[in-house]
Design a protein around this motif. Structure first.
Motif, PDB file in Angstrom:
ATOM      1  N   SER A   1       9.822 109.177  21.043  1.00 13.49           N
ATOM      2  CA  SER A   1      10.663 108.192  21.724  1.00 13.49           C
ATOM      3  C   SER A   1       9.899 107.601  22.906  1.00 13.49           C
ATOM      4  O   SER A   1       8.845 108.099  23.293  1.00 13.49           O
ATOM      5  CB  SER A   1      11.944 108.865  22.220  1.00 13.49           C
ATOM      6  OG  SER A   1      11.633 109.794  23.253  1.00 13.49           O
ATOM      7  N   LYS A   2      10.469 106.564  23.479  1.00 10.94           N
ATOM      8  CA  LYS A   2       9.834 105.918  24.618  1.00 10.94           C
ATOM      9  C   LYS A   2       9.699 106.896  25.780  1.00 10.94           C
ATOM     10  O   LYS A   2       8.673 106.948  26.466  1.00 10.94           O
ATOM     11  CB  LYS A   2      10.659 104.700  25.035  1.00 10.94           C
ATOM     12  CG  LYS A   2      10.023 103.869  26.120  1.00 10.94           C
ATOM     13  CD  LYS A   2      10.845 102.626  26.403  1.00 10.94           C
ATOM     14  CE  LYS A   2      10.186 101.785  27.498  1.00 10.94           C
ATOM     15  NZ  LYS A   2      10.981 100.557  27.787  1.00 10.94           N
ATOM     16  N   THR A   3      10.743 107.708  25.985  1.00  7.83           N
ATOM     17  CA  THR A   3      10.718 108.699  27.065  1.00  7.83           C
ATOM     18  C   THR A   3       9.651 109.753  26.813  1.00  7.83           C
ATOM     19  O   THR A   3       8.919 110.151  27.727  1.00  7.83           O
ATOM     20  CB  THR A   3      12.090 109.384  27.185  1.00  7.83           C
ATOM     21  OG1 THR A   3      13.086 108.392  27.429  1.00  7.83           O
ATOM     22  CG2 THR A   3      12.088 110.408  28.315  1.00  7.83           C
ATOM     23  N   GLU A   4       9.537 110.194  25.541  1.00 10.48           N
ATOM     24  CA  GLU A   4       8.530 111.203  25.201  1.00 10.48           C
ATOM     25  C   GLU A   4       7.116 110.660  25.371  1.00 10.48           C
ATOM     26  O   GLU A   4       6.216 111.372  25.817  1.00 10.48           O
ATOM     27  CB  GLU A   4       8.752 111.689  23.767  1.00 10.48           C
ATOM     28  CG  GLU A   4      10.006 112.543  23.592  1.00 10.48           C
ATOM     29  CD  GLU A   4      10.299 112.856  22.146  1.00 10.48           C
ATOM     30  OE1 GLU A   4      10.818 113.945  21.868  1.00 10.48           O
ATOM     31  OE2 GLU A   4      10.006 111.993  21.274  1.00 10.48           O
ATOM     32  N   LYS A   5       6.940 109.402  24.991  1.00 10.29           N
ATOM     33  CA  LYS A   5       5.611 108.786  25.158  1.00 10.29           C
ATOM     34  C   LYS A   5       5.225 108.709  26.631  1.00 10.29           C
ATOM     35  O   LYS A   5       4.086 108.971  27.015  1.00 10.29           O
ATOM     36  CB  LYS A   5       5.598 107.387  24.540  1.00 10.29           C
ATOM     37  CG  LYS A   5       5.580 107.376  23.018  1.00 10.29           C
ATOM     38  CD  LYS A   5       5.536 105.950  22.497  1.00 10.29           C
ATOM     39  CE  LYS A   5       5.509 105.930  20.969  1.00 10.29           C
ATOM     40  NZ  LYS A   5       5.507 104.549  20.441  1.00 10.29           N
ATOM     41  N   LYS A   6       6.197 108.353  27.467  1.00 14.03           N
ATOM     42  CA  LYS A   6       5.936 108.256  28.900  1.00 14.03           C
ATOM     43  C   LYS A   6       5.589 109.626  29.469  1.00 14.03           C
ATOM     44  O   LYS A   6       4.668 109.762  30.287  1.00 14.03           O
ATOM     45  CB  LYS A   6       7.163 107.679  29.608  1.00 14.03           C
ATOM     46  CG  LYS A   6       6.946 107.422  31.086  1.00 14.03           C
ATOM     47  CD  LYS A   6       8.173 106.761  31.706  1.00 14.03           C
ATOM     48  CE  LYS A   6       7.939 106.502  33.194  1.00 14.03           C
ATOM     49  NZ  LYS A   6       9.114 105.854  33.834  1.00 14.03           N
ATOM     50  N   LEU A   7       6.331 110.656  28.995  1.00 11.84           N
ATOM     51  CA  LEU A   7       6.056 112.015  29.440  1.00 11.84           C
ATOM     52  C   LEU A   7       4.654 112.443  29.023  1.00 11.84           C
ATOM     53  O   LEU A   7       3.910 113.046  29.803  1.00 11.84           O
ATOM     54  CB  LEU A   7       7.100 112.976  28.867  1.00 11.84           C
ATOM     55  CG  LEU A   7       6.869 114.471  29.145  1.00 11.84           C
ATOM     56  CD1 LEU A   7       6.884 114.747  30.644  1.00 11.84           C
ATOM     57  CD2 LEU A   7       7.943 115.310  28.442  1.00 11.84           C
ATOM     58  N   ARG A   8       4.268 112.118  27.780  1.00 14.30           N
ATOM     59  CA  ARG A   8       2.945 112.471  27.282  1.00 14.30           C
ATOM     60  C   ARG A   8       1.850 111.800  28.118  1.00 14.30           C
ATOM     61  O   ARG A   8       0.830 112.425  28.442  1.00 14.30           O
ATOM     62  CB  ARG A   8       2.834 112.042  25.805  1.00 14.30           C
ATOM     63  CG  ARG A   8       1.516 112.414  25.133  1.00 14.30           C
ATOM     64  CD  ARG A   8       1.430 113.911  24.898  1.00 14.30           C
ATOM     65  NE  ARG A   8       2.518 114.397  24.066  1.00 14.30           N
ATOM     66  CZ  ARG A   8       2.509 114.376  22.736  1.00 14.30           C
ATOM     67  NH1 ARG A   8       1.476 113.883  22.086  1.00 14.30           N
ATOM     68  NH2 ARG A   8       3.534 114.873  22.072  1.00 14.30           N
ATOM     69  N   GLN A   9       2.065 110.546  28.487  1.00 18.64           N
ATOM     70  CA  GLN A   9       1.086 109.832  29.313  1.00 18.64           C
ATOM     71  C   GLN A   9       0.943 110.477  30.694  1.00 18.64           C
ATOM     72  O   GLN A   9      -0.161 110.640  31.205  1.00 18.64           O
ATOM     73  CB  GLN A   9       1.489 108.358  29.451  1.00 18.64           C
ATOM     74  CG  GLN A   9       1.348 107.553  28.164  1.00 18.64           C
ATOM     75  CD  GLN A   9       1.948 106.154  28.291  1.00 18.64           C
ATOM     76  OE1 GLN A   9       2.618 105.835  29.267  1.00 18.64           O
ATOM     77  NE2 GLN A   9       1.698 105.313  27.291  1.00 18.64           N
TER      78      GLN A   9
END
Length: 632
Positions: free
Chosen positions: A14-22
């Motif tokens: 998800s967008k939130t997960e991608k942001k967290l990964r970054q």
């Protein structure tokens, strides 16, 4: 057909997960770049918790409650003043559970001023060098619970803050009773006749200092009321001790701790203290398995001194104003005085300390090596101010020679098999335009006037052929970058270390890399604008003596060099101060070197005043301002 599972999984994030990964990847990169902490891609029992450290307001109790939600914790290591910590679980399953559930978790900092987001990554074996428990400075004593809570309240209520806080004409009855108790118990030998009362709010501090020898007798005592505090003591050779002063305790300074060690309180709202019960007195050691934060409260100090009626004849003449009558060097008013200052406080000093100095200068700075190795094969390179020649052997593909004002340092170059000669860097006996490149590393800051610093730059340019390049490094006034201290500030000498480990696999310890925290040459350094104003020294004003491993308070100053055992010096040199044989702590000879530390933009501005050059790069590297020049 082979399926890329990672690719499919990343597409489903998800967008939130991608942001967290970054954010997680950025935290890993920061840990590697600035601390040398390398994360691993496979699960282990150990995790590094970025943002979960004492350095950004997270205490041990708070973090332990969070990580224990995922399973029993075998170890929680919290390095002092660092924005991260390490946690080890008993099983990989618990560690994976923490990795999955705590990444991106928000917690409130201890002072409730900000939300802190935790980012976790797996690591191998964690090695951290701890400061072994240190003894109190000689002559220092801390007595707990000298007064009762009722007496504390009575003392605080007796204060009239509208009056002068220095009382020297008759002490209050309650203070006389207190001093009588100290005399009876043997805590002090003589009754003080002066009382100073100070009140400190959380966040306030005391500059590091030694109470004037000629003003007060040996014993100085201070009662801490209202709150505990950590006081920092430092010996001239760099050895430091953080001392916990509990509430209602008495600090007694005599002998070496009173006369030789500086003491002060760092201005901050939280102190790093021992977490264990019963560890609330004496030195605060860097046992990262037992450190936490303690919020400061309002502290009131009652400091008692006895006024001295005759000159001090202590055993520490190097720091005694009664015995040390040498005239402090002054900022030069003209060219002749500048030359004399540099002769005495630069050239003569390096001749004396050459052997010891060389033993501490063996690791070439990475960005200087990068500059040299980028030069074409066969290039002729001059190292102007080469010291012990640590850069002369960096690349066998270059024809390098060095020059230095110090004969003893040039002799060391010769022993190493390098080509070097003695000369003044303001007049290098080499034909103009004969060099493809020049380097001047930590040299120009030893010139005491702007005109002489500019002349040294002009001499570098003269040696270059058209198209040739010069790399110049000078010491920076600013010793921090993006809240990261330079290695100079980090290298506080302490006592013999020990290593605390979480044993899983190999990992690099923090603070090993010479270029740790350095800024990329292409980064914009304009953020330093305004931090340091241009300071104009007044002719014939005294030059201050800098306290090693601390931030600079002045651009023009004298920096001490403590000559260590095993390196011989000429007896009776004007810049060395030997302690009396009566010293309980053997003092090394102290030499003072003149420096002009550069503010941001100052070096670049000086270079732009030269004709026929272009500033290719300007950057900050580990406490130094640096430029790369090209001759047009």
């Amino acid at each position: 057909m082979e399926i890329d599972c990672n690719s499919q999984r990343s597409q489903k994030l998800s967008k939130t997960e991608k942001k967290l990964r970054q954010k997680q990847m950025k935290a890993r990169h920061t840990l590697l770049k600035h601390e040398g902490i390398e994360c691993v891609s496979y699960p282990t029992e150990s995790l590094v918790v970025a943002n979960g450290g004492l350095g950004n307001g997270v205490n041990r109790r708070q973090l332990l409650c969070v990580v224990e939600e995922c399973g029993p914790v075998e170890a929680l290591l919290m390095p002092p003043n660092k924005p991260y910590s390490f946690v080890r679980y008993g099983t990989i399953e618990d560690s994976k559970r923490a990795y999955d559930s705590l990444n991106g978790k928000e917690i409130l900092s201890e002072d409730c001023s900000q939300n802190v987001v935790l980012y976790l990554s797996f690591v191998g074996k964690v090695s951290w060098e701890d400061m072994a428990p240190t003894a109190l400075p000689p002559g220092l004593r801390v007595i707990e619970e000298l007064v009762s809570p009722e007496e504390e309240r009575e003392l605080l209520e007796s204060i009239n803050w509208t009056e002068d806080e220095v009382i020297s004409n008759g002490l209050p009855d309650i203070c006389n009773t207190l001093l009588a108790k100290c005399l009876e118990m043997g805590y002090i030998k003589h009754k003080p006749d002066q009382l100073t009362i100070n009140q400190y709010e959380p966040g306030q501090g005391i500059p590091s200092h030694i109470d004037t020898h000629s003003a007060f007798e040996d014993e100085i005592i201070s009662l801490s009321l209202g709150a505990e505090i950590v006081m920092d003591f430092k010996h001239p050779d760099g050895c430091a001790a953080a001392i916990m002063l509990p509430q209602r305790s008495l600090l007694v300074m005599t002998g070496e701790s009173r006369y030789l060690w500086t003491h002060g309180i760092t201005p901050r709202k939280f102190d790093v203290v021992q977490a264990s019960k019963g560890q609330n007195i004496g030195t605060v050691t860097a046992d990262i398995g037992d450190l936490t934060l303690s919020k400061r409260g309002r502290r009131t100090s009652f400091t008692f001194r006895k006024v001295r009626r005759s000159p001090c004849n202590c055993s520490y003449p190097s720091v005694c104003d009664s015995q040390h009558k040498d005239t402090a060097p002054m900022f030069p008013a003209n060219e002749r005085e500048a030359s004399m200052l540099e002769e005495k406080f630069v050239h003569e000093v390096y001749e004396e300390i050459a052997r010891h100095f060389s033993s501490t200068r063996h690791s070439p700075w990475p960005r200087v090596v990068e500059f040299l190795r980028a030069l074409p094969c066969g290039a002729i390179v001059a190292d102007v101010g080469c010291g012990n020649g640590k850069y002369l052997g960096v690349s066998p593909n270059l024809y390098m020679f060095g020059c230095d004002r110090s004969k003893n340092l040039v002799d060391i170059c010769g022993v190493k098999g390098f080509q070097a000669f003695v000369c003044d860097v303001l007049s290098v006996p080499i034909r103009s335009g004969s060099c493809d490149a020049c380097i001047s590393i930590a040299v120009i800051h030893h010139f005491s006037t702007a005109e002489r610093r500019l002349a040294s730059l002009r001499e570098l340019v003269r040696l270059l052929r058209p198209g040739g390049k010069a790399l110049v490094y000078v010491w920076a006034m600013e010793q921090e970058y993006n809240k990261q201290k330079s290695k100079y500030l980090k290298e506080k000498r302490a006592c013999k270390g020990k290593v605390e480990e979480i044993d899983t696999s190999a990992m690099k310890a923090a603070d090993d890399n010479d270029c740790q925290g350095s800024v990329d040459p292409n980064e914009d350094v304009s953020q330093y604008k305004g931090r340091c104003c241009n300071v104009t020294q007044v002719a014939h004003s005294n030059l201050p003596v800098h306290t090693n491993r601390t931030s600079f308070d002045s651009q023009d100053l004298l920096v001490p060099w403590h000559l260590k055992d095993g390196t011989k010096q000429k007896a009776g040199h004007a810049n060395s101060h030997l302690a009396s044989p009566a010293d309980s702590h053997t003092l090394s000879p102290v030499f003072h070197r003149y420096y002009h530390v550069f503010c941001e933009g100052e070096l670049e501005q000086a270079c732009k005043a030269l004709d026929g050059i272009k500033v290719q790069k300007s950057y900050y590297d580990q406490g130094n301002w640096c430029v790369v020049l090209e001759k047009l």
